[in-house]
Design an enzyme around this catalytic site. Structure first.
Site, mmCIF file in Angstrom:
data_model
loop_
_atom_site.group_PDB
_atom_site.id
_atom_site.type_symbol
_atom_site.label_atom_id
_atom_site.label_comp_id
_atom_site.label_asym_id
_atom_site.label_seq_id
_atom_site.Cartn_x
_atom_site.Cartn_y
_atom_site.Cartn_z
ATOM 1 N N GLY A 242 0.777 -1.240 0.000
ATOM 2 C CA GLY A 242 0.000 0.000 0.000
ATOM 3 C C GLY A 242 0.804 1.283 0.000
ATOM 4 N N SER A 243 2.036 1.268 -0.506
ATOM 5 C CA SER A 243 2.822 2.519 -0.504
ATOM 6 C C SER A 243 2.219 3.557 -1.446
ATOM 7 C CB SER A 243 4.286 2.249 -0.866
ATOM 8 O OG SER A 243 4.425 1.941 -2.237
ATOM 9 N N ARG B 102 -14.584 -15.765 -11.190
ATOM 10 C CA ARG B 102 -14.126 -14.369 -11.246
ATOM 11 C C ARG B 102 -15.305 -13.413 -11.355
ATOM 12 N NH1 ARG B 102 -8.705 -12.422 -12.428
ATOM 13 N NH2 ARG B 102 -7.966 -14.539 -12.689
ATOM 14 N N HIS C 159 0.693 1.384 -13.253
ATOM 15 C CA HIS C 159 1.400 0.192 -13.739
ATOM 16 C C HIS C 159 2.896 0.479 -13.758
ATOM 17 C CE1 HIS C 159 2.017 -3.534 -16.011
ATOM 18 N NE2 HIS C 159 2.862 -2.848 -16.749
ATOM 19 N N LEU D 13 -6.334 -5.852 -20.769
ATOM 20 C CA LEU D 13 -5.355 -5.729 -19.688
ATOM 21 C C LEU D 13 -4.232 -4.740 -20.010
ATOM 22 C CD1 LEU D 13 -4.605 -6.940 -16.906
ATOM 23 C CD2 LEU D 13 -3.133 -8.536 -18.136
HETATM 24 N N1 NHR Z 1 -8.101 -5.617 -15.089
HETATM 25 C C1 NHR Z 1 -8.392 -5.195 -16.334
HETATM 26 N N2 NHR Z 1 -9.511 -5.665 -16.949
HETATM 27 N N3 NHR Z 1 -7.603 -4.342 -17.019
HETATM 28 C C2 NHR Z 1 -6.472 -3.893 -16.468
HETATM 29 O O1 NHR Z 1 -5.724 -3.043 -17.163
HETATM 30 C C3 NHR Z 1 -6.085 -4.316 -15.156
HETATM 31 C C4 NHR Z 1 -6.951 -5.199 -14.474
HETATM 32 C C5 NHR Z 1 -6.610 -5.639 -13.196
HETATM 33 C C6 NHR Z 1 -5.422 -5.265 -12.614
HETATM 34 C C7 NHR Z 1 -3.211 -4.102 -12.698
HETATM 35 C C8 NHR Z 1 -2.154 -4.795 -13.584
HETATM 36 C C9 NHR Z 1 -0.766 -4.195 -13.336
HETATM 37 O O2 NHR Z 1 -0.665 -2.954 -13.165
HETATM 38 C C10 NHR Z 1 -4.548 -4.415 -13.305
HETATM 39 C C11 NHR Z 1 -4.872 -3.934 -14.564
HETATM 40 C C12 NHR Z 1 -2.593 -8.328 -12.176
HETATM 41 C C13 NHR Z 1 -2.231 -9.085 -13.278
HETATM 42 C C14 NHR Z 1 -2.311 -10.587 -13.213
HETATM 43 O O3 NHR Z 1 -1.807 -11.278 -14.090
HETATM 44 C C15 NHR Z 1 -1.799 -8.447 -14.441
HETATM 45 C C16 NHR Z 1 -1.764 -7.053 -14.504
HETATM 46 C C17 NHR Z 1 -2.146 -6.295 -13.415
HETATM 47 C C18 NHR Z 1 -2.566 -6.932 -12.230
HETATM 48 N N4 NHR Z 1 -2.960 -11.137 -12.162
HETATM 49 C C19 NHR Z 1 -3.135 -12.588 -11.992
HETATM 50 C C20 NHR Z 1 -4.607 -12.985 -12.208
HETATM 51 O O4 NHR Z 1 -4.788 -14.118 -12.673
HETATM 52 C C21 NHR Z 1 -2.771 -12.998 -10.598
HETATM 53 C C22 NHR Z 1 -1.351 -12.551 -10.324
HETATM 54 C C23 NHR Z 1 -1.020 -12.722 -8.866
HETATM 55 O O5 NHR Z 1 -1.932 -13.048 -8.089
HETATM 56 O O6 NHR Z 1 0.167 -12.495 -8.566
HETATM 57 O O7 NHR Z 1 -5.532 -12.155 -11.885
HETATM 58 O O8 NHR Z 1 0.252 -4.928 -13.423
HETATM 59 C C1 GAR Z 2 3.717 -0.844 -7.367
HETATM 60 O O1 GAR Z 2 5.026 -0.827 -7.911
HETATM 61 C C2 GAR Z 2 2.731 -0.927 -8.503
HETATM 62 O O2 GAR Z 2 3.133 -0.246 -9.675
HETATM 63 C C3 GAR Z 2 2.736 -2.415 -8.778
HETATM 64 O O3 GAR Z 2 2.873 -3.082 -7.524
HETATM 65 C C4 GAR Z 2 3.467 -2.157 -6.620
HETATM 66 C C5 GAR Z 2 2.468 -1.934 -5.520
HETATM 67 O O4 GAR Z 2 3.148 -1.314 -4.481
HETATM 68 N N1 GAR Z 2 1.462 -2.772 -9.344
HETATM 69 C C6 GAR Z 2 1.310 -3.886 -9.971
HETATM 70 O O5 GAR Z 2 2.229 -4.650 -10.198
HETATM 71 C C7 GAR Z 2 -0.120 -4.144 -10.373
HETATM 72 N N2 GAR Z 2 -0.207 -5.324 -11.103
HETATM 73 P P1 GAR Z 2 2.278 -0.696 -3.263
HETATM 74 O O6 GAR Z 2 1.328 -1.779 -2.805
HETATM 75 O O7 GAR Z 2 3.347 -0.351 -2.277
HETATM 76 O O8 GAR Z 2 1.547 0.500 -3.810
#
Ligand code: NHR
Ligand code: GAR
Length: 205
Positions: A16-17, A65, A109, A144
């Site tokens: 949560g930073s 989901r 991101h 995504l």
């Molecule tokens: N959902 C949608 N529809 N579109 C986006 O652009 C999203 C989203 C949900 C999350 C954050 C994204 C990132 O910034 C985000 C963007 C999780 C995964 C993932 O593969 C990918 C991208 C992001 C967040 N999640 C796996 C899953 O199956 C689980 C991964 C894990 O638990 O470590 O959901 O990076």
């Molecule tokens: C941050 O670096 C953010 O960009 C990344 O995870 C970290 C969260 O840090 N986000 C993702 O990878 C989303 N898929 P935080 O919990 O300290 O804010």
């Protein structure tokens, strides 16, 4: 009469930073609820410390989901958010969720999108030998990490960088970029124009 401040919901999965950065700076609105898919997420503790409502939904308690996302939409809407911010939220959201908050759902991101969508961005950036890396705030759509880009910040990649040192430098930029993007939204200055986001000039004082 001044417009009411925007109500902001923040979704976290980890420490949560980025949430803390939103709370530390004037992001132009009020964080009214913080939610997570992880009951032990550090971001929930930060919110509780700040006296902000929190809740967690465990994906394992939902059939799929779509059911998880429907419950998340309903629980968030109890707080009537004007904006939903993904700040280290790690679950891919279904089209039902992204449609429910279309135009008022953003994500931070850790890469310069469209490069390095998905996970593990810093190691992948090093593996590709890029000289510039950074972070992006974008609107979230069903596709995504491909929603319209609001703002970006770049860092130089150093020859001796590791994923950890690079992540730490990008995180410093994230903590400035996300509050900046949220302020622009709260000021009503963002106009989605196809794949682009046009930032309107500040309102005359
Ligand atoms: N959902 C949608 N529809 N579109 C986006 O652009 C999203 C989203 C949900 C999350 C954050 C994204 C990132 O910034 C985000 C963007 C999780 C995964 C993932 O593969 C990918 C991208 C992001 C967040 N999640 C796996 C899953 O199956 C689980 C991964 C894990 O638990 O470590 O959901 O990076
Ligand atoms: C941050 O670096 C953010 O960009 C990344 O995870 C970290 C969260 O840090 N986000 C993702 O990878 C989303 N898929 P935080 O919990 O300290 O804010």
């Amino acid at each position: 009469m001044a417009a009411a401040r925007k109500r902001i919901a923040v979704l976290v999965s980890g420490r949560g930073s980025n949430l803390a950065a939103l709370l530390r700076q004037d992001c132009g609105g009020d964080v009214v609820v913080v939610a997570s898919n992880k009951a032990d997420a550090g971001g929930l503790a930060i919110a509780r410390e700040a006296g902000i409502a929190t809740f967690a939904l465990d994906a394992r308690q939902f059939a799929d989901r779509a059911a998880f996302d429907a419950a998340l939409v309903a629980a968030l809407n109890e707080h009537a958010p004007d904006l939903v911010v993904l700040a280290g939220f790690m679950r891919i959201l279904s089209p039902q969720f992204t449609m429910a908050f279309a135009g008022r759902l953003i994500n931070i991101h850790p890469s310069l999108l469209p490069s390095f969508t998905g996970l593990d961005t810093h190691a992948r950036a090093l593996a590709e030998g890029v000289k510039l890396h950074g972070c992006t705030v974008h609107f979230v759509t069903a596709e995504l990490d491909r929603g319209p880009i609001i703002a970006q910040a770049a860092v130089q990649v150093e020859d001796d960088d590791t994923p950890e040192t690079l992540a730490a430098r990008v995180l410093v930029q994230e903590h400035q970029l996300l509050p900046h993007a949220v302020r622009l939204f709260c000021q009503g200055r963002l106009r989605i124009d196809g794949a682009r986001v046009r930032v309107q000039p500040p309102a005359a004082a």
